[in-house]
Scaffold this motif. Structure first.
Motif, short mmCIF file in Angstrom:
data_model
loop_
_atom_site.label_atom_id
_atom_site.label_comp_id
_atom_site.label_asym_id
_atom_site.label_seq_id
_atom_site.Cartn_x
_atom_site.Cartn_y
_atom_site.Cartn_z
N CYS A 144 0.83 -1.22 0.00
CA CYS A 144 0.00 0.00 0.00
C CYS A 144 0.86 1.26 0.00
O CYS A 144 0.45 2.30 -0.54
CB CYS A 144 -0.92 0.01 1.21
SG CYS A 144 -2.30 -1.14 1.10
N LEU A 145 2.05 1.18 0.58
CA LEU A 145 2.96 2.32 0.62
C LEU A 145 3.85 2.39 -0.61
O LEU A 145 4.71 3.28 -0.71
CB LEU A 145 3.82 2.27 1.89
CG LEU A 145 3.07 2.50 3.20
CD1 LEU A 145 3.99 2.25 4.39
CD2 LEU A 145 2.48 3.90 3.26
N GLY A 146 3.66 1.47 -1.54
CA GLY A 146 4.39 1.52 -2.80
C GLY A 146 5.69 0.74 -2.83
O GLY A 146 6.46 0.85 -3.80
N PHE A 147 5.96 -0.06 -1.82
CA PHE A 147 7.20 -0.83 -1.80
C PHE A 147 7.09 -2.08 -2.65
O PHE A 147 6.02 -2.69 -2.75
CB PHE A 147 7.56 -1.24 -0.36
CG PHE A 147 8.04 -0.11 0.49
CD1 PHE A 147 9.27 0.50 0.25
CD2 PHE A 147 7.29 0.35 1.56
CE1 PHE A 147 9.72 1.55 1.03
CE2 PHE A 147 7.73 1.40 2.35
CZ PHE A 147 8.95 1.99 2.09
N ASP A 148 8.21 -2.49 -3.20
CA ASP A 148 8.34 -3.82 -3.79
C ASP A 148 8.41 -4.81 -2.63
O ASP A 148 9.31 -4.71 -1.79
CB ASP A 148 9.60 -3.90 -4.65
CG ASP A 148 9.84 -5.31 -5.18
OD1 ASP A 148 10.51 -6.08 -4.47
OD2 ASP A 148 9.33 -5.61 -6.26
N THR A 149 7.48 -5.74 -2.58
CA THR A 149 7.37 -6.58 -1.38
C THR A 149 8.55 -7.55 -1.23
O THR A 149 8.90 -7.91 -0.11
CB THR A 149 6.05 -7.36 -1.38
OG1 THR A 149 5.92 -8.11 -2.59
CG2 THR A 149 4.86 -6.40 -1.26
N VAL A 150 9.16 -7.95 -2.33
CA VAL A 150 10.33 -8.84 -2.23
C VAL A 150 11.48 -8.08 -1.59
O VAL A 150 12.13 -8.57 -0.64
CB VAL A 150 10.73 -9.38 -3.62
CG1 VAL A 150 12.04 -10.16 -3.52
CG2 VAL A 150 9.62 -10.27 -4.18
N GLU A 151 11.75 -6.88 -2.08
CA GLU A 151 12.81 -6.07 -1.50
C GLU A 151 12.50 -5.73 -0.05
O GLU A 151 13.39 -5.75 0.82
CB GLU A 151 12.98 -4.78 -2.30
CG GLU A 151 14.06 -3.87 -1.74
CD GLU A 151 14.10 -2.50 -2.41
OE1 GLU A 151 15.13 -1.80 -2.25
OE2 GLU A 151 13.11 -2.11 -3.06
N PHE A 152 11.24 -5.44 0.22
CA PHE A 152 10.86 -5.06 1.58
C PHE A 152 11.09 -6.21 2.55
O PHE A 152 11.66 -6.00 3.63
CB PHE A 152 9.39 -4.64 1.61
CG PHE A 152 8.97 -3.98 2.89
CD1 PHE A 152 9.15 -2.62 3.08
CD2 PHE A 152 8.41 -4.72 3.92
CE1 PHE A 152 8.79 -1.99 4.26
CE2 PHE A 152 8.05 -4.11 5.11
CZ PHE A 152 8.24 -2.75 5.28
N GLU A 153 10.67 -7.40 2.19
CA GLU A 153 10.86 -8.54 3.10
C GLU A 153 12.33 -8.83 3.30
O GLU A 153 12.76 -9.17 4.43
CB GLU A 153 10.14 -9.77 2.56
CG GLU A 153 10.18 -10.94 3.53
CD GLU A 153 9.30 -12.11 3.11
OE1 GLU A 153 9.13 -13.04 3.92
OE2 GLU A 153 8.77 -12.09 1.97
N GLN A 154 13.13 -8.72 2.26
CA GLN A 154 14.57 -8.93 2.42
C GLN A 154 15.16 -7.91 3.38
O GLN A 154 15.99 -8.25 4.23
CB GLN A 154 15.26 -8.83 1.05
CG GLN A 154 14.98 -9.99 0.13
CD GLN A 154 15.54 -9.78 -1.27
OE1 GLN A 154 15.89 -8.66 -1.67
NE2 GLN A 154 15.63 -10.85 -2.05
N THR A 155 14.70 -6.67 3.28
CA THR A 155 15.19 -5.62 4.17
C THR A 155 14.78 -5.89 5.61
O THR A 155 15.55 -5.65 6.55
CB THR A 155 14.68 -4.25 3.71
OG1 THR A 155 15.03 -4.04 2.34
CG2 THR A 155 15.29 -3.13 4.56
N MET A 156 13.55 -6.39 5.80
CA MET A 156 13.08 -6.70 7.15
C MET A 156 14.02 -7.65 7.88
O MET A 156 14.20 -7.55 9.10
CB MET A 156 11.68 -7.34 7.09
CG MET A 156 10.55 -6.38 6.85
SD MET A 156 8.95 -7.25 6.75
CE MET A 156 8.80 -7.91 8.43
N HIS A 157 14.61 -8.57 7.14
CA HIS A 157 15.45 -9.60 7.76
C HIS A 157 16.94 -9.30 7.60
O HIS A 157 17.77 -10.20 7.73
CB HIS A 157 15.10 -10.96 7.17
CG HIS A 157 13.67 -11.36 7.41
ND1 HIS A 157 13.16 -11.62 8.67
CD2 HIS A 157 12.62 -11.49 6.55
CE1 HIS A 157 11.87 -11.91 8.57
NE2 HIS A 157 11.53 -11.84 7.31
#
Length: 213
Positions: A144-157
């Motif tokens: 919803c905030l416009g992030f690429d979810t693959v990149e976002f999940e990688q960043t989370m971890h």
């Protein structure tokens, strides 16, 4: 023009009292009175810590929903979906994964994006009674905030997120923070409870007597 007050806002996405404090700080930020920096403070990191704190996962949900009722009375609104969470088929979630998501949003988009992510996750949790301990819920917010979810999940971890969480933990330790919401004002003053708008304005004025808020 007087410089803005710098407020470090310690929060956990599962915290109903933080849900009340965040829009108050947003109002002050919109008025140009404060600059808000976000700090993660995870109350319970997993089911084991939840059981240690509350005795069982069932007791955890019951007691925390009692807190939700207190929050709702304090705020005088009906923003808390108490019955929805009570009926939800999952245990009351830890805020750890949401904290990692907020830190990922901060790394990728800055402090304001951290705040946007945090507020949207709180809405998922407290208004919609969704499971914010589930990665799919958090990635939905990221999308919803416009992030690429693959990149976002990688960043989370990532190591960077872990380092950010550890830095926030040490910061809380330095000020002996044990509950949330807590706010450090101007790197000196600790406000350790949910504070309504008018009370917080008066408090800030007292902390800098020469300023007029």
């Amino acid at each position: 023009m007087n410089p803005k007050y710098r407020i470090e806002f310690f929060h956990d996405a599962v915290c109903g009292w933080c849900y009340i404090q965040s829009p108050i700080l947003r109002k002050l930020a919109d008025e140009g009175l404060v600059e808000v920096h976000h700090r993660a403070f995870v109350l319970q990191r997993n089911d084991h810590e939840m059981k240690l704190r509350f005795g069982s996962l069932e007791n955890a949900k019951k007691e925390i929903l009692n807190h939700w009722q207190s929050c709702q009375r304090f705020e005088g609104t009906r923003r808390f979906n108490i019955e929805g969470m009570r009926a939800a088929p999952f245990n009351y979630p830890s805020g750890l994964l949401a904290a990692k998501g907020a830190k990922a949003a901060e790394l990728l988009g800055g402090q304001d994006t951290h705040w946007d992510f945090f507020d949207l996750v709180q809405q998922e949790h407290l208004q919609r009674a969704n499971n914010i301990g589930a990665i799919d819920t958090l990635l939905g917010v990221a999308s919803c905030l416009g992030f690429d979810t693959v990149e976002f999940e990688q960043t989370m971890h990532s190591d960077e997120v872990e380092a950010g969480l550890e830095s926030d933990r040490k910061r809380a330790e330095r000020f002996d923070i044990r509950s949330i919401p807590s706010m450090i004002v101007d790197d000196r003053y600790l406000v350790g409870k949910t504070t309504k708008y008018s009370d917080l304005v008066r408090l800030l004025a007292r902390l800098r007597p020469s300023n007029h808020v």
